[in-house]
Enzyme design. Structure first.
Site, PDB file in Angstrom:
ATOM      1  CB  CYS A 254      -0.919   0.003   1.213  1.00  0.00           C
ATOM      2  SG  CYS A 254      -1.768  -1.548   1.401  1.00  0.00           S
TER       3      CYS A 254
ATOM      4  CG  HIS B  40      -2.307   4.447   4.723  1.00  0.00           C
ATOM      5  ND1 HIS B  40      -2.018   4.386   3.386  1.00  0.00           N
ATOM      6  CD2 HIS B  40      -2.478   3.165   5.131  1.00  0.00           C
ATOM      7  CE1 HIS B  40      -1.999   3.108   3.009  1.00  0.00           C
ATOM      8  NE2 HIS B  40      -2.284   2.357   4.045  1.00  0.00           N
TER       9      HIS B  40
ATOM     10  CD  GLU C 204      -2.987   7.917   8.638  1.00  0.00           C
ATOM     11  OE1 GLU C 204      -3.881   7.085   8.363  1.00  0.00           O
ATOM     12  OE2 GLU C 204      -2.451   8.637   7.776  1.00  0.00           O
TER      13      GLU C 204
ATOM     14  CE  LYS D 257      -5.751   4.135   1.245  1.00  0.00           C
ATOM     15  NZ  LYS D 257      -4.866   5.246   1.670  1.00  0.00           N
TER      16      LYS D 257
ATOM     17  CG  HIS E 180      -6.332   0.872   0.173  1.00  0.00           C
ATOM     18  ND1 HIS E 180      -5.240   1.164  -0.612  1.00  0.00           N
ATOM     19  CD2 HIS E 180      -5.834   0.518   1.387  1.00  0.00           C
ATOM     20  CE1 HIS E 180      -4.131   0.985   0.107  1.00  0.00           C
ATOM     21  NE2 HIS E 180      -4.466   0.593   1.316  1.00  0.00           N
TER      22      HIS E 180
ATOM     23  CG  PHE F  31      -0.719  -5.382   4.842  1.00  0.00           C
ATOM     24  CD1 PHE F  31      -1.213  -4.690   5.930  1.00  0.00           C
ATOM     25  CD2 PHE F  31      -1.538  -6.320   4.221  1.00  0.00           C
ATOM     26  CE1 PHE F  31      -2.498  -4.902   6.393  1.00  0.00           C
ATOM     27  CE2 PHE F  31      -2.827  -6.541   4.676  1.00  0.00           C
ATOM     28  CZ  PHE F  31      -3.308  -5.839   5.759  1.00  0.00           C
TER      29      PHE F  31
END
Lengths: 88, 402
Positions: free
Chosen positions: B162, B294, B305, B326, B331, B390
């Protein structure tokens, strides 16, 4: 039937926790067994495959799921319920 | 060190097939997420996504090209055309040797893999099309951009899940800053909305079945999108000398690794990337007016976050704005930071902050100004774009108004 569900679920959890099935107690929690979030989704996958059921569980809202993961006993009860509902 | 500016932008995503349409959607807080239309969707438990609709490859490419272009390459080329056209650059002469292309993607040609696995495993065929390999490889999109525009300098593809496109844009930034190149085409793309792509994500049990609601207490997971975001990064003096329109300046970049867990994010890793980008850009935290988060809409990301932002900015965390687009385009995995950079540019250039739509319930663990549901007018000088992947790999870009 009830005992076999219990034994199979305990075997799955024991394997994930790298323990002997005899060391997995009904009151054990995933946390005390050292099973983290990935171990949990792996366990649920193994349960689905073993019993050929679908377990409704979203890792983002574990509390809202009908699948109660608060202890080994609650997981066994939830699996028994799902097996009855989906296979009965 | 050379200064680096952005002189072109292009995109295709669930909101629109170009930048003006995407920015209009950001301004109006429109949602591009809806029911997935793909083969075997009835065998999926997750049936929503930010899918690109009304996509007709034949309107943009000829038959010989389509044979070679996976969907992610098609998206990339369309967005690259828009970005390079806006920049006004021509790479046919010497500039071609001083320009390259670095792109991010997590999955590469997944649609091609999916279709061909289906052919050999499910349909029992013993033969696949001869160009499957060059079509599915992760660097196919970057290679086709290099060929289409004669970019002969450093070119490669970055795959950090990501964070792929933020890592890619960071490489492009550092190359120009160090004097290695004059111009870089950069960004990323993803096209994971195929049966196998969704099926794999279902297994993690982090996907929402109804909506992406970042920072909202009732959020229940991420929603995948697809598309591309492509930019032209150019050395400042080069851009100024030719009188190019400058969209924004890239002033800082940092990347960190959590070295922790393969899926669970780390507050420290995210915070180190954010503060690293500030340090790299010689910025004071108080200068930052907006952060494109994010903001995946998962329980784990959003609270981590917000904690990282609070940790880095202290009291200023309560003054800055942070939103996750998003919620509108989904995403885009390896392409997500690139599409989200458009919201950063819009904030700097137009003074409009894209909202976090789908926001319904306050979450004390995400107690920041997340610009809920409606775009807001605000003049900002410096913005950040966060990406936390990830694998614990984090990449944060800092942009300044020019």
């Amino acid at each position: 039937m009830a005992e076999s569900v219990r034994d199979r679920v305990i075997a799955i959890i024991a394997e994930q926790a790298v323990l002997e099935p005899g060391d997995v107690k009904m009151e054990s929690t995933l946390e005390t067994l050292g099973i983290d979030s990935l171990g949990l989704v792996e366990s649920i996958f193994a349960i689905e495959e073993s019993f050929d059921i679908t377990v409704p569980f979203n890792a983002n809202e574990p509390d809202k799921s009908a699948f109660d993961i608060s202890s080994v006993a609650s997981i066994i009860a939830a699996v028994e319920g799902l097996v009855q509902a989906q296979k009965g | 060190m050379a200064r680096v500016v952005i002189t072109g932008a292009g995109t295709i995503n669930a909101l629109a097939h170009d930048v003006p349409g995407t920015l209009a959607a950001f301004r109006s807080g429109r949602c591009g997420i809806g029911a997935l239309e793909l083969r075997d969707v009835e065998r999926l438990s997750i049936r929503i996504g930010g899918q690109v609709h009304d996509w007709d490859p034949e309107a943009h490419f000829n038959r010989q090209q389509i044979v070679l272009y996976d969907r992610f390459t098609q998206f990339t080329l369309l967005a690259a055309r828009e970005a390079i056209a806006q920049s006004g650059l021509d790479f046919d002469g010497r500039l071609g040797y001083e320009a390259g292309v670095v792109l991010g993607t997590a999955g590469g040609g997944l649609t091609t893999s999916d279709e061909n696995y289906r052919a050999v495993y499910e349909e029992g065929k013993n033969r696949v099309h001869p160009l499957v390999v060059p079509k599915l490889m992760n660097n196919a999109a970057a290679s086709h951009v290099s060929m289409a525009f004669n970019l002969k300098g450093p070119s490669f593809t970055v795959a950090t899940a990501c964070a792929s496109s933020n890592h890619a844009m960071g490489q492009a930034f550092m190359m120009i800053r160090s004097g290695l190149t004059k111009v870089m085409v950069t960004g990323g793309s993803e096209s994971m909305l195929c049966f196998g792509g969704i099926k794999a994500w279902e297994g993690l049990r982090v996907m929402s079945r109804d909506a992406c609601r970042p920072f909202s207490a009732n959020r229940n997971g991420m929603v995948q999108g697809e598309g591309a975001g492509i930019f032209v990064f150019e050395e400042y003096e080069h851009a100024r000398a030719r009188g190019a329109e400058i969209l924004a300046e890239v002033v800082g970049f940092a990347m960190t690794s959590d070295a922790g867990d393969i899926v669970m994010p780390s507050m420290q890793g995210a915070a180190r990337a954010i503060s690293g980008a500030l340090r790299d850009g010689r910025l004071n935290g108080e200068e930052v007016g907006y952060i494109n988060a994010h903001g995946t809409g998962t329980a784990a990301n959003d609270k981590t976050e917000c904690a990282a932002v609070a940790d880095v900015f202290g009291h200023h965390a309560d003054k800055l704005m942070i939103s996750s687009t998003k919620s509108m385009h989904g995403h885009l995995i390896g392409g997500t930071g690139a599409v989200e950079l458009l919201a950063c540019i819009m904030a700097l250039r137009e003074g409009v902050i894209a909202p976090t739509i789908g926001y319904e319930e306050f979450d004390p663990e995400c107690a920041l100004d997340v610009v809920p549901n409606e775009a807001r007018e605000a003049k900002v000088e410096v913005v950040l774009s966060n990406a936390f992947a990830f694998g614990g790999m984090n990449a944060v870009l800092a942009l300044r108004r020019v």
